[in-house]
Scaffold this active site. Sequence first.
Site, PDB file in Angstrom:
ATOM      1  N   ARG A 167      -0.511  -5.785  12.817  1.00 36.35           N
ATOM      2  CA  ARG A 167      -1.347  -5.115  13.830  1.00 36.35           C
ATOM      3  C   ARG A 167      -1.782  -6.094  14.912  1.00 36.35           C
ATOM      4  NH1 ARG A 167      -5.207  -0.625  11.027  1.00 36.35           N
ATOM      5  NH2 ARG A 167      -3.543   0.485   9.938  1.00 36.35           N
ATOM      6  N   GLU A 211       0.854   4.058   1.135  1.00 43.26           N
ATOM      7  CA  GLU A 211       0.441   5.040   2.152  1.00 43.26           C
ATOM      8  C   GLU A 211       1.476   6.149   2.171  1.00 43.26           C
ATOM      9  OE1 GLU A 211      -2.177   4.371   4.108  1.00 43.26           O
ATOM     10  OE2 GLU A 211      -2.413   2.180   4.103  1.00 43.26           O
ATOM     11  N   ARG A 216       0.847  -1.199   0.000  1.00 42.68           N
ATOM     12  CA  ARG A 216       0.000   0.000   0.000  1.00 42.68           C
ATOM     13  C   ARG A 216       0.877   1.241   0.000  1.00 42.68           C
ATOM     14  NH1 ARG A 216      -5.602  -1.571   2.815  1.00 42.68           N
ATOM     15  NH2 ARG A 216      -5.634  -3.667   1.924  1.00 42.68           N
ATOM     16  N   SER A 234     -11.047  -5.916   8.407  1.00 42.67           N
ATOM     17  CA  SER A 234     -12.243  -5.493   7.662  1.00 42.67           C
ATOM     18  C   SER A 234     -12.800  -6.718   6.968  1.00 42.67           C
ATOM     19  CB  SER A 234     -11.909  -4.493   6.563  1.00 42.67           C
ATOM     20  OG  SER A 234     -11.587  -3.265   7.118  1.00 42.67           O
ATOM     21  N   ARG A 260       1.184   2.847  12.863  1.00 49.02           N
ATOM     22  CA  ARG A 260       0.396   1.632  12.595  1.00 49.02           C
ATOM     23  C   ARG A 260       0.183   1.332  11.117  1.00 49.02           C
ATOM     24  NH1 ARG A 260      -5.160   3.299  12.404  1.00 49.02           N
ATOM     25  NH2 ARG A 260      -5.175   5.543  12.616  1.00 49.02           N
ATOM     26  N   HIS A 261       0.936   2.007  10.240  1.00 44.43           N
ATOM     27  CA  HIS A 261       0.862   1.707   8.808  1.00 44.43           C
ATOM     28  C   HIS A 261       2.222   1.286   8.283  1.00 44.43           C
ATOM     29  CE1 HIS A 261      -2.784   4.201   9.116  1.00 44.43           C
ATOM     30  NE2 HIS A 261      -3.223   3.359   8.184  1.00 44.43           N
ATOM     31  N   GLU A 300      -8.064  -0.570  14.495  1.00 43.08           N
ATOM     32  CA  GLU A 300      -8.730  -1.568  13.656  1.00 43.08           C
ATOM     33  C   GLU A 300      -7.761  -2.699  13.303  1.00 43.08           C
ATOM     34  OE1 GLU A 300     -10.188  -0.074   9.757  1.00 43.08           O
ATOM     35  OE2 GLU A 300      -9.348  -1.959   9.017  1.00 43.08           O
TER      36      GLU A 300
HETATM   37  P1  AMO Z   1      -8.459  -3.360   4.673  1.00 44.39           P
HETATM   38  O1  AMO Z   1      -7.970  -2.417   3.637  1.00 44.39           O
HETATM   39  O2  AMO Z   1      -9.250  -2.767   5.810  1.00 44.39           O
HETATM   40  O3  AMO Z   1      -9.410  -4.476   4.015  1.00 44.39           O
HETATM   41  O4  AMO Z   1      -7.243  -4.186   5.255  1.00 44.39           O
HETATM   42  C1  AMO Z   1      -7.456  -5.242   6.182  1.00 44.39           C
HETATM   43  C2  AMO Z   1      -6.534  -5.104   7.382  1.00 44.39           C
HETATM   44  O5  AMO Z   1      -5.175  -5.107   6.952  1.00 44.39           O
HETATM   45  C3  AMO Z   1      -4.403  -4.276   7.796  1.00 44.39           C
HETATM   46  N1  AMO Z   1      -3.767  -3.223   6.987  1.00 44.39           N
HETATM   47  C4  AMO Z   1      -2.550  -2.696   7.233  1.00 44.39           C
HETATM   48  N2  AMO Z   1      -1.637  -2.947   8.173  1.00 44.39           N
HETATM   49  C5  AMO Z   1      -0.508  -2.243   8.164  1.00 44.39           C
HETATM   50  N3  AMO Z   1      -0.209  -1.284   7.245  1.00 44.39           N
HETATM   51  C6  AMO Z   1      -1.089  -0.994   6.265  1.00 44.39           C
HETATM   52  N4  AMO Z   1      -0.781  -0.073   5.366  1.00 44.39           N
HETATM   53  C7  AMO Z   1      -2.330  -1.715   6.234  1.00 44.39           C
HETATM   54  N5  AMO Z   1      -3.399  -1.687   5.427  1.00 44.39           N
HETATM   55  C8  AMO Z   1      -4.254  -2.608   5.900  1.00 44.39           C
HETATM   56  C9  AMO Z   1      -5.353  -3.683   8.817  1.00 44.39           C
HETATM   57  C10 AMO Z   1      -6.691  -3.801   8.149  1.00 44.39           C
HETATM   58  O6  AMO Z   1      -7.749  -3.877   9.081  1.00 44.39           O
HETATM   59  N6  AMO Z   1     -10.005  -6.602   1.138  1.00 44.39           N
HETATM   60  C11 AMO Z   1     -10.276  -6.111   2.478  1.00 44.39           C
HETATM   61  C12 AMO Z   1     -10.465  -7.247   3.464  1.00 44.39           C
HETATM   62  C13 AMO Z   1     -11.730  -8.057   3.215  1.00 44.39           C
HETATM   63  O7  AMO Z   1     -12.808  -7.464   3.106  1.00 44.39           O
HETATM   64  O8  AMO Z   1     -11.618  -9.295   3.189  1.00 44.39           O
HETATM   65  C14 AMO Z   1      -9.119  -5.220   2.912  1.00 44.39           C
HETATM   66  O9  AMO Z   1      -8.024  -5.244   2.379  1.00 44.39           O
HETATM   67  O10 AMO Z   1      -5.284  -4.488   9.986  1.00 44.39           O
END
Ligand code: AMO
Length: 432
Positions: free
Chosen positions: A406, A213, A211, A358, A219-220, A355
């Site tokens: 996380r 970001e 990602r 999702s 936390r990212h 969180e």
């Molecule tokens: P989402 O985008 O909420 O959902 O991602 C799911 C979980 O992945 C973790 N996460 C991250 N952890 C660290 N750094 C990041 N940049 C990051 N991005 C996401 C979080 C988050 O809750 N396709 C959907 C899932 C689904 O519906 O099955 C999805 O990707 O803990």
Amino acid sequence: MQNRTYTADAEPGETVTVAGWVHEIRDLGGIAFLIVRDTTGKIQVKFEKDDMDEELVETGLGVNRESVVEITGDVKEEPRAPTDVEIVPTDVAVIAEAEPELPLDPSGKVDADLSTRLDNRTLDARKEDVEAVFKIRGEVLRAVRETFRDLGCSEINTPKIVATGTEGGTELFPITYFGEEAFMNQSPQLFKQLMVGSGLERVFEIGPIFRAEEHNTPRHLNEATSIDFESAFYDHNEAMDACEAVVKAAYEGVAENCQDELDALDIDFEVPEGDFPRLTYEEAIERINATGELDEMLVWGDDLPTEGEKALGEDVGTHYFITDWPSEIKPFYIKDHDDDEELSTGFDMMHPRMELVSGGQREHRYDRLVEGFEQQGLDPEAFDYYTKMFKYGMPPHAGWGLGGERLIMTMLGLDNIREAVLFPRDRQRLSP
Ligand code: AMO
Ligand code: ATP
């Protein structure tokens, strides 16, 4: 090394060869001790200077801390030694000398900042507490895998070089794929869904997600580990049950198999008990507003701001779900409730701090799915590889994605998500 004995296995009465790192040298004059450390622990090696071969003493005590040594000797019972045994050496070999100046102190006596630690991860992960994090991470993955198997899932691996994003266009890393634009995979979302329509029906994947970001937060990550689940003939409630089972199993695995590591980390560790409360989005915003922590009241349709999540987390005090989100703030693949189009089956699973997950029930009806793409401003044709499979018998299904780092970070109370990854990727960091 065929004849190597781990320090933890050295028994009094035996002659052993141990190999490891010089943790410490304590020279008391006539007597000196070299502490050798390996992955199982530490052992004291005793040098009685006047009674021992001069060259042996010089080699053993002249070595720099953190050098790799191999020591052969007799194991003796010794109540004054830290582990109640010590080795009286007959042979000492320096296998790999360390420089006298180290970029950080692996004994942990002197703190180093996170950036120095990450630049020197090999030395950093010689510290007991850091090593413990990664042993626990391994145990979490084991427990999670086993639970998925108990749930009847097949483990899958999906591509990490992909043609389209799914979780919002701004977070994609573009790459060049033989002259064509491609992206690093943001989520296995579409691929795991495609597999619930196959003979596998129920699948999981543990793999990297990428990602872009822009922001730097504790936390990212730009490369994270996603623990993904998807099942045919499940609704969102059944998906939440599976999510709760997997997260609890991770905690239970650590409680059962990682006591030494938890001791090294010196943390309060509790397996979450009871069912995770399930709050609707509407209840969640009401409770956040009632805390009075936000400057502006939240209204229906708002995403939950970080401070809102924190305030609600403190209020609830355990892991919990937020269900029934407004359809407009959930992605196109999430199904709406049959009796209310404004309301989605999407859910998040929260730790009091943030969180973790999702998920939701998915839209499996072809016409509705294509409409959803158009509503989100996406070109359904670009997703033809995905949507067309919905024309050939796609069962109702649901699933979720859990952020692996996380989970570890919140489980162990780590301040920064980077502490849960060996070699984190962030805005400033591309190596090591
Ligand atoms: P989402 O985008 O909420 O959902 O991602 C799911 C979980 O992945 C973790 N996460 C991250 N952890 C660290 N750094 C990041 N940049 C990051 N991005 C996401 C979080 C988050 O809750 N396709 C959907 C899932 C689904 O519906 O099955 C999805 O990707 O803990
Ligand atoms: P020796 O033991 O040969 O008489 P020394 O006279 O130099 O050697 P001691 O007075 O015995 O040393 O011990 C010095 C310090 O080391 C003391 O504090 C003692 O408690 C400690 N010590 C001695 N032997 C051991 C051992 N095997 N393990 C841990 N500590 C020890």
